[in-house]
Write an enzyme that holds these catalytic residues in place. Structure first.
Site, PDB file in Angstrom:
ATOM      1  N   GLU A   1      -3.444   7.364  -4.994  1.00  0.00           N
ATOM      2  CA  GLU A   1      -3.452   6.599  -6.216  1.00  0.00           C
ATOM      3  C   GLU A   1      -4.476   7.207  -7.323  1.00  0.00           C
ATOM      4  OE1 GLU A   1      -4.281   2.197  -6.424  1.00  0.00           O
ATOM      5  OE2 GLU A   1      -2.166   2.172  -5.996  1.00  0.00           O
TER       6      GLU A   1
ATOM      7  N   HIS B   1      -0.768  -0.084 -10.335  1.00  0.00           N
ATOM      8  CA  HIS B   1      -1.289  -1.154  -9.636  1.00  0.00           C
ATOM      9  C   HIS B   1      -1.629  -2.327 -10.574  1.00  0.00           C
ATOM     10  CE1 HIS B   1      -3.489  -1.451  -5.351  1.00  0.00           C
ATOM     11  NE2 HIS B   1      -3.328  -2.498  -5.849  1.00  0.00           N
TER      12      HIS B   1
ATOM     13  N   ARG C   1       0.944  -1.227  -0.019  1.00  0.00           N
ATOM     14  CA  ARG C   1      -0.123   0.006  -0.052  1.00  0.00           C
ATOM     15  C   ARG C   1       0.838   1.316  -0.166  1.00  0.00           C
ATOM     16  NH1 ARG C   1      -3.066  -3.313  -1.239  1.00  0.00           N
ATOM     17  NH2 ARG C   1      -5.253  -3.897  -0.248  1.00  0.00           N
TER      18      ARG C   1
END
Length: 310
Positions: free
Chosen positions: A249, A268, A223
């Site tokens: 993000e 991601h 994360r």
């Protein structure tokens, strides 16, 4: 799950699911569901709150087709005794594969050397610094989590020395357990696999980044908030980084990490994508089949684990 998630993940196995039970409808809205016994969820699923459970009095089980159930399986589910299964183990494999690929590529300086090759169109085999390469490198794994352990397993065939730090684990097969500062001071590559918890937010601090040797690599597939990104932006002139996750993000367009040639940011993508979704779907089918046969889930998520999961 969301309609998009259902279309991409469950579409290949809907026939199998319908052969096991009366499966349907596929929707992203819990309010649209009839009273059901089992719920198959995925990315984009709304929280299964106490209010939602009042509308689903017969619900006994949740099968999640992705990794973490944090954020949508609430305490109300466990309090009512609902069995929960997650495909975290299936999703861990592509994340571990991505990590190992980045470790190997960064050891050979593949991206940097490809860039230089394009600019100079010159091959130089004998002017390569001795630090380039993967032989005998020290790899630090931050957290003996499900993914962290899978990375350690995949690193076995390579000529690496593997370190691991986890405050809750004293021994991990295939790795030397060390303290947090020692992990950063000794490693050529540090790969972050800790869950995001209050105590791990900002864990990879300016101080720890400063312990990394020059040209070391930080990989984060966990994360974004675990890493102090402002500190990393400063240190990234001295060290390298591979970030598959950021906080937020997506990073703002003017964030200095975008402009740093020592930093690779990917969208991601380490977790399951494309044909890897089929692995998640087949895991869900297997879990539904077990539940329909009166058997326990193979990958249950217990109430005791909810505070430590990613």
């Amino acid at each position: 799950m969301s309609a998009d998630a259902a279309a991409t993940v469950l579409a290949p196995v809907l026939g199998e699911l319908r052969s096991i039970c009366d499966f349907g409808p596929v929707t992203g809205n819990l309010d649209e569901l009839p009273d059901i016994d089992l719920l198959v969820t995925g990315w984009g699923c709304p929280p299964i709150t106490a209010a939602a459970l009042e509308r689903l009095p017969s619900l006994k089980a949740v099968v999640h087709t992705a990794g973490s159930v944090k954020g949508f399986v609430t305490d109300a589910c466990w309090e009512r005794g609902i069995a929960v299964s997650s495909a975290a183990a299936a999703n861990a494999l592509p994340v571990a594969e991505y990590t190992v690929a980045m470790i190997l590529l960064s050891g050979k300086r593949v991206l940097e050397r490809a860039r230089d090759y394009k600019a100079t169109q010159r091959i130089g085999h004998y002017d390569i610094p001795p630090a380039v390469g993967n032989y005998g490198a020290t790899i630090g794994i931050l957290s003996a989590s499900m993914i962290g352990r899978r990375v350690i397993e995949l690193l076995r065939p390579h000529d690496f020395h593997v370190l691991v730090h986890d405050p809750f684990v004293t021994e991990v097969d295939g790795a030397e357990s060390v303290g947090l500062a020692e992990l950063f001071a000794r490693s050529d590559v540090v790969s972050v696999h800790t869950p995001l918890l209050p105590e791990t937010t900002g864990l990879v601090s300016r101080e720890l980044l400063g312990l990394l040797r020059d040209d070391a690599v930080l990989i984060n597939t966990a994360r974004g908030a675990i890493v102090d990104q402002d500190a990393l932006a400063v240190e990234a002139g001295r060290i390298r980084a591979v970030l598959d996750v950021t906080d937020p993000e997506v990073l703002p367009a003017d964030h200095p990490l975008w402009r740093n040639e020592n930093v690779l940011i990917t969208p991601h993508l380490a977790g399951s994508q494309g044909n890897e979704w089929v692995r998640l779907a087949r895991h869900a089918v297997a879990e539904v089949r077990r539940w329909a046969a009166g058997q326990p889930f193979s990958t249950p998520v217990s109430a005791e684990r909810r505070e430590r999961i990613a």
